[in-house]
Write a protein that holds these residues in place. Sequence first.
Motif, PDB file in Angstrom:
ATOM      1  N   ASP A 262       0.829  -1.214   0.000  1.00  0.00           N
ATOM      2  CA  ASP A 262       0.000   0.000   0.000  1.00  0.00           C
ATOM      3  C   ASP A 262       0.859   1.258   0.000  1.00  0.00           C
ATOM      4  O   ASP A 262       0.557   2.238  -0.694  1.00  0.00           O
ATOM      5  CB  ASP A 262      -0.916   0.029   1.230  1.00  0.00           C
ATOM      6  N   VAL A 263       1.905   1.259   0.821  1.00  0.00           N
ATOM      7  CA  VAL A 263       2.779   2.435   0.907  1.00  0.00           C
ATOM      8  C   VAL A 263       3.412   2.723  -0.454  1.00  0.00           C
ATOM      9  O   VAL A 263       3.418   3.869  -0.933  1.00  0.00           O
ATOM     10  CB  VAL A 263       3.870   2.223   1.982  1.00  0.00           C
ATOM     11  N   ILE A 264       3.954   1.688  -1.094  1.00  0.00           N
ATOM     12  CA  ILE A 264       4.555   1.856  -2.426  1.00  0.00           C
ATOM     13  C   ILE A 264       3.503   2.306  -3.429  1.00  0.00           C
ATOM     14  O   ILE A 264       3.739   3.208  -4.250  1.00  0.00           O
ATOM     15  CB  ILE A 264       5.195   0.533  -2.882  1.00  0.00           C
ATOM     16  N   GLN A 265       2.318   1.723  -3.350  1.00  0.00           N
ATOM     17  CA  GLN A 265       1.250   2.035  -4.294  1.00  0.00           C
ATOM     18  C   GLN A 265       0.755   3.472  -4.149  1.00  0.00           C
ATOM     19  O   GLN A 265       0.408   4.121  -5.137  1.00  0.00           O
ATOM     20  CB  GLN A 265       0.117   1.024  -4.121  1.00  0.00           C
ATOM     21  N   ALA A 266       0.716   3.987  -2.924  1.00  0.00           N
ATOM     22  CA  ALA A 266       0.311   5.379  -2.722  1.00  0.00           C
ATOM     23  C   ALA A 266       1.285   6.330  -3.412  1.00  0.00           C
ATOM     24  O   ALA A 266       0.885   7.304  -4.069  1.00  0.00           O
ATOM     25  CB  ALA A 266       0.231   5.700  -1.227  1.00  0.00           C
ATOM     26  N   ILE A 267       2.584   6.052  -3.283  1.00  0.00           N
ATOM     27  CA  ILE A 267       3.607   6.897  -3.915  1.00  0.00           C
ATOM     28  C   ILE A 267       3.508   6.817  -5.433  1.00  0.00           C
ATOM     29  O   ILE A 267       3.550   7.839  -6.133  1.00  0.00           O
ATOM     30  CB  ILE A 267       5.007   6.478  -3.426  1.00  0.00           C
ATOM     31  N   VAL A 268       3.342   5.599  -5.959  1.00  0.00           N
ATOM     32  CA  VAL A 268       3.215   5.425  -7.412  1.00  0.00           C
ATOM     33  C   VAL A 268       1.984   6.153  -7.934  1.00  0.00           C
ATOM     34  O   VAL A 268       2.011   6.781  -8.995  1.00  0.00           O
ATOM     35  CB  VAL A 268       3.150   3.927  -7.764  1.00  0.00           C
ATOM     36  N   LEU A 269       0.891   6.093  -7.179  1.00  0.00           N
ATOM     37  CA  LEU A 269      -0.348   6.753  -7.607  1.00  0.00           C
ATOM     38  C   LEU A 269      -0.177   8.270  -7.688  1.00  0.00           C
ATOM     39  O   LEU A 269      -0.615   8.897  -8.644  1.00  0.00           O
ATOM     40  CB  LEU A 269      -1.470   6.388  -6.642  1.00  0.00           C
ATOM     41  N   TRP A 270       0.439   8.867  -6.663  1.00  0.00           N
ATOM     42  CA  TRP A 270       0.667  10.317  -6.703  1.00  0.00           C
ATOM     43  C   TRP A 270       1.516  10.704  -7.908  1.00  0.00           C
ATOM     44  O   TRP A 270       1.183  11.650  -8.630  1.00  0.00           O
ATOM     45  CB  TRP A 270       1.391  10.772  -5.433  1.00  0.00           C
ATOM     46  N   ILE A 271       2.614   9.993  -8.098  1.00  0.00           N
ATOM     47  CA  ILE A 271       3.509  10.306  -9.216  1.00  0.00           C
ATOM     48  C   ILE A 271       2.768  10.178 -10.538  1.00  0.00           C
ATOM     49  O   ILE A 271       2.842  11.051 -11.409  1.00  0.00           O
ATOM     50  CB  ILE A 271       4.748   9.385  -9.186  1.00  0.00           C
ATOM     51  N   GLY A 272       2.001   9.088 -10.680  1.00  0.00           N
ATOM     52  CA  GLY A 272       1.266   8.870 -11.917  1.00  0.00           C
ATOM     53  C   GLY A 272       0.243   9.948 -12.190  1.00  0.00           C
ATOM     54  O   GLY A 272       0.128  10.451 -13.320  1.00  0.00           O
ATOM     55  N   GLY A 273      -0.516  10.333 -11.183  1.00  0.00           N
ATOM     56  CA  GLY A 273      -1.528  11.375 -11.361  1.00  0.00           C
ATOM     57  C   GLY A 273      -0.922  12.709 -11.734  1.00  0.00           C
ATOM     58  O   GLY A 273      -1.421  13.415 -12.635  1.00  0.00           O
ATOM     59  N   LEU A 274       0.157  13.087 -11.055  1.00  0.00           N
ATOM     60  CA  LEU A 274       0.798  14.374 -11.341  1.00  0.00           C
ATOM     61  C   LEU A 274       1.402  14.402 -12.750  1.00  0.00           C
ATOM     62  O   LEU A 274       1.305  15.417 -13.454  1.00  0.00           O
ATOM     63  CB  LEU A 274       1.875  14.661 -10.290  1.00  0.00           C
ATOM     64  N   ILE A 275       2.013  13.299 -13.168  1.00  0.00           N
ATOM     65  CA  ILE A 275       2.590  13.250 -14.519  1.00  0.00           C
ATOM     66  C   ILE A 275       1.498  13.429 -15.566  1.00  0.00           C
ATOM     67  O   ILE A 275       1.648  14.189 -16.528  1.00  0.00           O
ATOM     68  CB  ILE A 275       3.336  11.914 -14.729  1.00  0.00           C
ATOM     69  N   CYS A 276       0.371  12.738 -15.387  1.00  0.00           N
ATOM     70  CA  CYS A 276      -0.745  12.869 -16.337  1.00  0.00           C
ATOM     71  C   CYS A 276      -1.232  14.310 -16.424  1.00  0.00           C
ATOM     72  O   CYS A 276      -1.446  14.845 -17.512  1.00  0.00           O
ATOM     73  CB  CYS A 276      -1.906  11.971 -15.909  1.00  0.00           C
ATOM     74  N   LEU A 277      -1.417  14.931 -15.274  1.00  0.00           N
ATOM     75  CA  LEU A 277      -1.935  16.303 -15.253  1.00  0.00           C
ATOM     76  C   LEU A 277      -0.961  17.268 -15.930  1.00  0.00           C
ATOM     77  O   LEU A 277      -1.367  18.096 -16.755  1.00  0.00           O
ATOM     78  CB  LEU A 277      -2.193  16.731 -13.805  1.00  0.00           C
ATOM     79  N   ILE A 278       0.317  17.159 -15.601  1.00  0.00           N
ATOM     80  CA  ILE A 278       1.319  18.066 -16.168  1.00  0.00           C
ATOM     81  C   ILE A 278       1.401  17.918 -17.684  1.00  0.00           C
ATOM     82  O   ILE A 278       1.417  18.909 -18.425  1.00  0.00           O
ATOM     83  CB  ILE A 278       2.695  17.809 -15.513  1.00  0.00           C
ATOM     84  N   LEU A 279       1.429  16.674 -18.173  1.00  0.00           N
ATOM     85  CA  LEU A 279       1.538  16.455 -19.618  1.00  0.00           C
ATOM     86  C   LEU A 279       0.273  16.890 -20.349  1.00  0.00           C
ATOM     87  O   LEU A 279       0.335  17.406 -21.469  1.00  0.00           O
ATOM     88  CB  LEU A 279       1.832  14.981 -19.895  1.00  0.00           C
ATOM     89  N   MET A 280      -0.873  16.705 -19.718  1.00  0.00           N
ATOM     90  CA  MET A 280      -2.127  17.124 -20.330  1.00  0.00           C
ATOM     91  C   MET A 280      -2.173  18.647 -20.480  1.00  0.00           C
ATOM     92  O   MET A 280      -2.527  19.183 -21.535  1.00  0.00           O
ATOM     93  CB  MET A 280      -3.293  16.646 -19.467  1.00  0.00           C
ATOM     94  N   ILE A 281      -1.800  19.347 -19.423  1.00  0.00           N
ATOM     95  CA  ILE A 281      -1.790  20.808 -19.458  1.00  0.00           C
ATOM     96  C   ILE A 281      -0.761  21.316 -20.458  1.00  0.00           C
ATOM     97  O   ILE A 281      -0.993  22.283 -21.185  1.00  0.00           O
ATOM     98  CB  ILE A 281      -1.512  21.377 -18.045  1.00  0.00           C
ATOM     99  N   ASP A 282       0.385  20.636 -20.518  1.00  0.00           N
ATOM    100  CA  ASP A 282       1.449  21.045 -21.443  1.00  0.00           C
ATOM    101  C   ASP A 282       1.006  20.963 -22.906  1.00  0.00           C
ATOM    102  O   ASP A 282       1.449  21.750 -23.739  1.00  0.00           O
ATOM    103  CB  ASP A 282       2.683  20.170 -21.215  1.00  0.00           C
ATOM    104  N   LYS A 283       0.108  20.053 -23.226  1.00  0.00           N
ATOM    105  CA  LYS A 283      -0.362  19.888 -24.602  1.00  0.00           C
ATOM    106  C   LYS A 283      -1.406  20.933 -24.997  1.00  0.00           C
ATOM    107  O   LYS A 283      -1.664  21.145 -26.187  1.00  0.00           O
ATOM    108  CB  LYS A 283      -0.955  18.485 -24.781  1.00  0.00           C
ATOM    109  N   LEU A 284      -2.041  21.573 -24.021  1.00  0.00           N
ATOM    110  CA  LEU A 284      -3.058  22.588 -24.334  1.00  0.00           C
ATOM    111  C   LEU A 284      -2.379  23.861 -24.838  1.00  0.00           C
ATOM    112  O   LEU A 284      -1.384  24.315 -24.238  1.00  0.00           O
ATOM    113  CB  LEU A 284      -3.899  22.899 -23.098  1.00  0.00           C
ATOM    114  N   PRO A 285      -2.905  24.482 -25.891  1.00  0.00           N
ATOM    115  CA  PRO A 285      -2.261  25.686 -26.469  1.00  0.00           C
ATOM    116  C   PRO A 285      -2.082  26.814 -25.473  1.00  0.00           C
ATOM    117  O   PRO A 285      -1.068  27.526 -25.501  1.00  0.00           O
ATOM    118  CB  PRO A 285      -3.221  26.079 -27.600  1.00  0.00           C
TER     119      PRO A 285
END
Length: 522
Positions: A181-204
């Motif tokens: 669970d501890v490892i999974q919580a860290i992976v989840l945060w990293i994954g969510g933040l990466i998705c958000l940053i890349l999504m915003i970066d693609k918007l004009p």
Amino acid sequence: MGVEFRSLDLLTLGVYLATMAGLGVYFSRKNDSTEDYFVGNRSFKGWVIGLSMLSTSISSITFLAFPAAAYTLDWRQLISNLMLPLAAVLAIVVFIPFFRRGKLTSAFEYLGDRFGPVARLYGTVSFLILQIIRIGQILFLVAIPVNLFTGIPITTTIMLVGVFIAFYTVAGGIEAVIWTDVIQAIVLWIGGLICLILMIDKLPEGISQVFSVAETHEKFSIGSMEWNLGERTFWTVALLGIFHFLGMYSSDQNIIQRYVATQSTREAKKATLIYSVVALPTWSLFFFIGTTLFVFYTVFPETSVASLEADQVFPYFILSQLPAGVSGLIIAAVLAAGMSTLDSSINAISTVTVVDILKPYWMKGRDDKTYLRTARWIAIGVSLLMMGGAFFFSVIEKESINDISWIVASVFGGCLVGLFMIGFFTTRVGYKAVLPALLLSVLVNLYLGFSLTGWLPEVISMDIQAYWVGVIVNLLFMALAYIFSFFIKNNKELDGLTVWTTLTAKDINLVEKNARESSIQS
């Protein structure tokens, strides 16, 4: 809908899965008793349990269904989660000391002490029904991105993922569950933040475009402020949230098992505080991801997206828009979110079945090795039920799994919250007053459930929003139990069982010290 299969993604995912499996094998060697298997010998620090509580509660319903809810509607379903701090205060001040007063393992042992075996069995069965339905939902959500990623049919995907989760959970017990669970919580945060940053970066226009487009489409709305029990208004969702978190902190075995797995009451309180502090921003992050996802496909429309269910849109973005390797990490995060809840629920179901049903009723007086072996077989059986539930959710029509999860919790949750609240906060209500109140409330619960499913003739059905069933049934139960208590007096001693007869901090520390010494001697 095709998504390119990339070896780097597969490698990333493989490393994550191998790590989880390795932890299961490692901790399997340490499980020599049910005390180890169910509560890890009560040895965990507060920060470890806090992250485990977070990881258990967020699940794939956070990673996939929260973005789906924001994508297809708005932020009104987040309001329920904002009620968490209210329940957390009660948990720290009231609930934790009760469950830490002795060597309890199950939440429902308290109901047995307070109201007798019928209440204990009712609580156990209600929990088992809810959890078995819930894990089916979550496994289905976990299977979606794996299905899109590999092209393997959804039914085969469900089976493969289910078998893998069952492997390390059955083998490793609660220690494997908590550390993964501890490892999974860290992976989840990293994954969510990466998705958000890349999504915003693609918007004009970057993040400003998220707010401008979302506001135009009212995607940040928190629902109508009207008092309307038939709609998902602000007040409806807020009240549901209060009941949900009261139930979670007071009667959810997934949480109670973590209270009692800590080293002390102080560490249990620390864990709850850590969880409460980090959960709200985590949930908000995934609602914001859903809103940003809506903006992204508004700016860059795709015909294939229009044909997807809401719960499939975010996985489609992950697999079609992110670079090789990164999407593999995100899929690992989706798996982490689901696995952290599924492994906890499988272990919790195994625990309460042994502790609350087999030990006191069906398999009395057996040696501990027999109970440990039985617990593992139960976990295997639960895993099979989980896969069957996921198959079911893969074929039914639905707005989103988040919506279904609220309906299930409301309709099948029964009187659990009311039972614990009456137990904690009254002294006059005893088991003789509880039993008729419980019977009447269960009958009303069944009536409302049948009304919602359309199984009753229209003339005798009640038209009510499914979300409200749980609230109504719990309030009815508490009112009836209190009324009956004026006619049926409670003669049972309640030392340490209510807030008015609770043990002092010194008494609790003494109980914990004696429990630790007893554990060491045994």
